[in-house]
Design a protein around this motif. Structure first.
Motif, PDB file in Angstrom:
ATOM      1  N   THR A 391      30.280  49.982 -40.961  1.00 38.85           N
ATOM      2  CA  THR A 391      28.929  50.309 -40.485  1.00 38.85           C
ATOM      3  C   THR A 391      27.937  49.736 -41.492  1.00 38.85           C
ATOM      4  O   THR A 391      28.335  49.265 -42.553  1.00 38.85           O
ATOM      5  CB  THR A 391      28.707  51.835 -40.411  1.00 38.85           C
ATOM      6  OG1 THR A 391      28.991  52.366 -41.696  1.00 38.85           O
ATOM      7  CG2 THR A 391      29.585  52.504 -39.375  1.00 38.85           C
ATOM      8  N   ILE A 393      25.640  47.816 -43.882  1.00 37.18           N
ATOM      9  CA  ILE A 393      25.699  46.463 -44.453  1.00 37.18           C
ATOM     10  C   ILE A 393      27.105  45.862 -44.328  1.00 37.18           C
ATOM     11  O   ILE A 393      27.276  44.645 -44.203  1.00 37.18           O
ATOM     12  CB  ILE A 393      25.197  46.475 -45.921  1.00 37.18           C
ATOM     13  CG1 ILE A 393      24.979  45.040 -46.406  1.00 37.18           C
ATOM     14  CG2 ILE A 393      26.135  47.222 -46.837  1.00 37.18           C
ATOM     15  CD1 ILE A 393      24.161  44.956 -47.674  1.00 37.18           C
ATOM     16  N   GLU A 396      27.223  44.421 -40.994  1.00 34.00           N
ATOM     17  CA  GLU A 396      26.320  43.272 -40.925  1.00 34.00           C
ATOM     18  C   GLU A 396      26.991  42.001 -41.477  1.00 34.00           C
ATOM     19  O   GLU A 396      26.883  40.927 -40.907  1.00 34.00           O
ATOM     20  CB  GLU A 396      25.085  43.633 -41.765  1.00 34.00           C
ATOM     21  CG  GLU A 396      23.901  42.733 -41.608  1.00 34.00           C
ATOM     22  CD  GLU A 396      22.849  43.154 -42.623  1.00 34.00           C
ATOM     23  OE1 GLU A 396      22.451  42.293 -43.409  1.00 34.00           O
ATOM     24  OE2 GLU A 396      22.469  44.364 -42.667  1.00 34.00           O
ATOM     25  N   ASN A 399      31.518  42.202 -39.612  1.00 35.28           N
ATOM     26  CA  ASN A 399      31.950  42.413 -38.222  1.00 35.28           C
ATOM     27  C   ASN A 399      32.274  41.106 -37.498  1.00 35.28           C
ATOM     28  O   ASN A 399      33.319  40.967 -36.879  1.00 35.28           O
ATOM     29  CB  ASN A 399      30.855  43.123 -37.429  1.00 35.28           C
ATOM     30  CG  ASN A 399      31.271  44.547 -37.133  1.00 35.28           C
ATOM     31  OD1 ASN A 399      32.418  44.921 -37.380  1.00 35.28           O
ATOM     32  ND2 ASN A 399      30.352  45.340 -36.615  1.00 35.28           N
ATOM     33  N   GLU A 400      31.338  40.170 -37.623  1.00 39.29           N
ATOM     34  CA  GLU A 400      31.478  38.961 -36.828  1.00 39.29           C
ATOM     35  C   GLU A 400      32.703  38.123 -37.232  1.00 39.29           C
ATOM     36  O   GLU A 400      33.529  37.789 -36.368  1.00 39.29           O
ATOM     37  CB  GLU A 400      30.200  38.145 -36.934  1.00 39.29           C
ATOM     38  CG  GLU A 400      29.997  37.266 -35.732  1.00 39.29           C
ATOM     39  CD  GLU A 400      28.756  36.426 -35.892  1.00 39.29           C
ATOM     40  OE1 GLU A 400      27.665  37.004 -35.997  1.00 39.29           O
ATOM     41  OE2 GLU A 400      28.911  35.192 -35.944  1.00 39.29           O
ATOM     42  N   TYR A 435      29.129  39.451 -49.580  1.00 35.67           N
ATOM     43  CA  TYR A 435      28.904  40.902 -49.460  1.00 35.67           C
ATOM     44  C   TYR A 435      28.977  41.557 -50.859  1.00 35.67           C
ATOM     45  O   TYR A 435      28.169  42.413 -51.206  1.00 35.67           O
ATOM     46  CB  TYR A 435      29.951  41.456 -48.492  1.00 35.67           C
ATOM     47  CG  TYR A 435      30.217  42.922 -48.531  1.00 35.67           C
ATOM     48  CD1 TYR A 435      29.317  43.842 -47.993  1.00 35.67           C
ATOM     49  CD2 TYR A 435      31.406  43.406 -49.088  1.00 35.67           C
ATOM     50  CE1 TYR A 435      29.596  45.202 -48.014  1.00 35.67           C
ATOM     51  CE2 TYR A 435      31.690  44.756 -49.112  1.00 35.67           C
ATOM     52  CZ  TYR A 435      30.778  45.654 -48.582  1.00 35.67           C
ATOM     53  OH  TYR A 435      31.057  46.998 -48.605  1.00 35.67           O
TER      54      TYR A 435
END
Ligand code: ME8
Length: 523
Positions: A391, A393, A396, A399-400, A435
């Motif tokens: 969930t 960040i 963001e 996920n993709e 990240y």
């Protein structure tokens, strides 16, 4: 897709040492075999050697030995190379083996019974390096030299047995037209179709055995003739399994694995696989393979490989590269550098660049910093995240790339899009490195109230490394296992089932071990 998976490489000539071309197809087949095993499928992976034919007979004469002795010595080299490159074939067929010769004769007997074979005379050009008949038109076009080796073509004129190939051509064209995945890539399929539409004659399928120093599979109806080496060779894909259809005793493998899911080959031998082989199978009333995939060719340091130019990537060269880097880096590079199907250039410079940029700086670095930080901030135990899903960040950034792998890995493997598949894994590791740079766990560590936040970040990193290494296992089985061992995951826990590739599988509390330098940087 069916739950079994049967993959083959060409069987390689034993006139000379193995080289990069052999390694290329075999590594690709190994990746497919390993991927499907990790998906839980029942895999049969076949490779082997093509030991008959004039090419081998001449090589043996030149070396002052017999074809059988030459074959025995070169087979050892192939097996050594497959061991070095960690090839996980389930069988290794040699066309001089009795199991093969006996079944090839059965195939011919069956074709004779069905009037698919007749006696005639062959008069024309022959490319002995390729073991290929060349039409007068093509011979003249290439100045009576081999389009592949440049060596002079040889004029053949002899009595021979013929297979009624021409009678199957219309059915074959229809089959290729209605089965998009039968010949890949598509450009090659179109080439085959247009050549077929120009018309194809019957195929000479025997040689006078005396001219081959007695080396070959005798025609069962005419022991003075041996079976044409390509008919002999192509049959390996079924003789290795046993052939109940032609009266062979049922041994369980044929009905389990035939038809092959994919024959991997080089572009120069597509005609044999896309025309002779399916026509023979139609004549035998056997199902056709699902896909024949023709890959491109490697040049070396910008030029066609040649021993005289000194740029030939031989067994010894491959061995040296594996010593300087590691076998997994070699496997990785071949499938990463160019799309399978296209031609590519092998250069040591490009190799080092990919190794440093992708393996050392991206994947290796992510593993190393993850393990180090878990060691430093959580006493070497995988921390418990705030929640077991991505969930905020985390989502963001990650996920993709993760969804892409989860949803497209199967298709990319089915289409032999190896380079895209690796790129998708790199998207995940690059995103995870970013990240970390963005969330700065090393800075948060100085703030006592951020412990929970760092736990989530480092759990997420550990999961991303795990997933990246799981997905890379078919390509780099040893290095992936070595990396995963640092996360406390053993070899037998590695799989690519839908469950295993979900986020949140790694257990908090498990011990990691470092420091780790999976791919030390090369200068
Ligand atoms: O053709 N780059 O055996 P072979 C990439 N026995 N691939 C290359 C290459 C290069 N520079 N040079 C060769 C035969 N190859 C037959 C096969 S199958 C029933 C019988 C590939 O030892 C080439 O495209 O000549 C082919 O797939 C294989 O290596 C050559 O095998």
């Amino acid at each position: 897709m069916s739950e079994k998976f049967y993959v083959t490489t060409p069987i390689y000539y034993v006139n000379d040492e193995p080289h990069i071309g052999h390694a290329y197809t075999t590594i690709a087949a190994d990746v497919l075999a390993r991927y499907h095993r990790l998906r839980g499928r029942d895999v049969f992976f076949l490779t082997g050697t093509d030991e008959h034919g004039i090419k081998i007979v001449k090589a043996a004469r030149e070396k002052g030995t017999t074809p059988a002795e030459l074959a025995d010595s070169v087979v050892v080299r192939f097996k050594e190379l497959w061991k070095l490159l960690n090839i996980s074939n389930d069988d290794f067929i040699r066309t001089s083996q009795q199991r093969h010769e006996k079944r090839v004769q059965e195939i011919i007997r069956r074709l004779l019974q069905q009037d698919e074979i007749y006696r005639g005379k062959y008069e024309g050009w022959y490319d002995e390096g390729q073991e290929e008949f060349v039409t007068d038109f093509t011979a003249a076009q290439n100045d009576y030299k081999s389009a592949i080796s440049g060596k002079p073509l040889v004029r053949y004129s002899e009595e021979s047995w013929f297979f009624r190939l021409s009678k199957w051509i219309n059915r074959l064209i229809e089959y290729i037209e209605s089965h998009e995945r039968f010949i890949l890539p598509e450009s090659r399929r179109n080439e085959i179709l247009s050549k077929l539409r120009q018309g194809v004659g019957d195929l000479s399928i025997s040689r006078q055995i005396a001219k081959l120093d007695g080396w070959g599979v005798p025609m069962p109806n005419d022991p003075e003739h041996s079976v044409y080496v390509w008919i002999d060779a192509l049959s390996n894909y079924i003789t290795a399994l046993g052939i109940p259809e032609i009266g062979d005793e049922f041994d369980g493998k044929a009905s389990q694995y035939w038809p092959a899911d994919i024959h991997l080959i080089g572009k120069d031998i597509l005609w044999f696989h896309a025309v002779y082989w399916p026509a023979l199978l139609m004549a035998l009333d056997m199902p056709l393979p699902e896909t024949i995939f023709a890959h491109g060719w490697w040049t070396s340091e910008g030029k066609k490989m040649s021993k005289s130019l000194g740029n030939f990537i031989s067994f010894d060269t491959i061995e040296q590269i594996c010593k300087d880097y590691c076998p997994d880096a070699f496997r990785y590079f071949l499938l990463r550098e160019v799309p399978f199907g296209a031609d590519g250039d092998f250069s040591l410079n490009a190799f080092k660049m990919r190794y440093n940029n992708e393996l050392a700086n991206d994947i290796g670095n992510l593993l190393s910093r993850t393990v180090n930080m878990i060691g430093r901030y959580f006493d070497g135990k995988i921390p418990t995240p705030a929640q077991m899903e991505l969930t905020g960040i985390e989502a963001e950034f990650l996920n993709e790339p993760l969804r892409k792998l989860q949803s497209q890995a199967d298709d990319m493997i089915t289409d032999c899009k190896f380079s895209d598949y690796i790129a998708a894994v790199l998207d995940l590791t690059t995103a995870t490195n970013r990240y970390i740079d963005k969330t700065e766990p090393f800075r948060l560590a100085r703030q006592p109230d951020q412990q929970e936040r760092i736990a989530t970040i480092l759990y997420t990193c550990a999961e991303m490394v795990r997933l990246a290494l799981f997905y890379l296992t078919p390509f780099m089985p040893d290095k992936a296992a070595e990396g995963l061992a640092h996360l406390g995951i053993s070899q037998d826990q590695i799989e690519l089932t839908d469950e295993a590739v979900k986020f949140g599988q790694i257990r908090p509390g498990m011990s990691v071990s470092g420091p780790v330098s999976l791919f030390p940087r090369k200068i």
